[in-house]
Design a protein around this motif. Sequence first.
Motif, mmCIF file in Angstrom:
data_model
loop_
_atom_site.group_PDB
_atom_site.id
_atom_site.type_symbol
_atom_site.label_atom_id
_atom_site.label_comp_id
_atom_site.label_asym_id
_atom_site.label_seq_id
_atom_site.Cartn_x
_atom_site.Cartn_y
_atom_site.Cartn_z
ATOM 1 N N LEU A 123 22.717 12.847 56.168
ATOM 2 C CA LEU A 123 21.676 12.690 57.605
ATOM 3 C C LEU A 123 20.284 12.406 57.027
ATOM 4 O O LEU A 123 19.473 11.609 57.727
ATOM 5 N N VAL A 124 19.836 12.987 55.874
ATOM 6 C CA VAL A 124 18.543 12.752 55.446
ATOM 7 C C VAL A 124 18.418 11.078 55.151
ATOM 8 O O VAL A 124 17.555 10.569 55.485
ATOM 9 N N LYS A 158 20.284 8.848 56.368
ATOM 10 C CA LYS A 158 20.248 7.958 57.525
ATOM 11 C C LYS A 158 19.100 7.910 58.300
ATOM 12 O O LYS A 158 18.485 7.120 58.928
ATOM 13 N N ALA A 159 18.028 9.072 58.296
ATOM 14 C CA ALA A 159 16.838 9.186 59.021
ATOM 15 C C ALA A 159 15.900 8.298 57.918
ATOM 16 O O ALA A 159 15.298 7.802 58.723
ATOM 17 N N LYS A 160 16.096 8.339 56.680
ATOM 18 C CA LYS A 160 15.113 7.556 55.965
ATOM 19 C C LYS A 160 15.210 5.704 56.293
ATOM 20 O O LYS A 160 14.415 5.306 56.533
ATOM 21 N N ALA A 213 16.593 4.810 59.224
ATOM 22 C CA ALA A 213 16.003 4.760 60.633
ATOM 23 C C ALA A 213 14.818 4.454 60.554
ATOM 24 O O ALA A 213 14.194 3.683 61.483
ATOM 25 N N GLU A 214 13.753 5.214 59.892
ATOM 26 C CA GLU A 214 12.488 5.026 59.706
ATOM 27 C C GLU A 214 12.074 3.780 59.039
ATOM 28 O O GLU A 214 10.937 2.902 59.682
#
Length: 170
Positions: A133-134, A136-138, A140-141
């Motif tokens: 998830l970390v 995926k968040a990167k 997405a940013e």
Amino acid sequence: GDITAGFEVECGGDLSVSGSIENGARVKCGGCLKVGKGIFGQKAAVFSAKDSEIGFMQDSRIETLGSLHVHGYIQDSEVYCRGKAWVEGKSVRGQRHGAVMGGRICTMEGAKLHSAGTPLARTFIVCGIDDRLVEKAKNAEKVLSVMAKRMLRLQNSLGFNPTAPDAVQK
């Protein structure tokens, strides 16, 4: 028996394999998974919706939504575990304990290991954080940043200034 290369096994409940899951085999288990011997081979991929109990893991991947109990060792493998990961049983310096050598383990509820790491391969152990998830968040940013730049270029090409007092009226 074994689940050999080229076979795919999918079941809605528990699955017990007395032998091994070999390179190139894929297993998707809707319940608990028990593998008497081990999982090996870079193309071996295993998923279990509940707890998993494995003899050993080498050069393979597993995702288990429960806890993971490995009686032997984990070597150069990728592990995702929502529960606890426990590696025991393989002799390390005469002790009856397990070892994690190379690869990546992500466990949400912690890990119980005798030893981890080797000078021959990088070993990553992540506890309490879903590193997928970390990542995926990167990503997405990065996408948001690219989209913001594109939107700004489009606004500029149209002569639109969103900060101008009359921008809403245009």
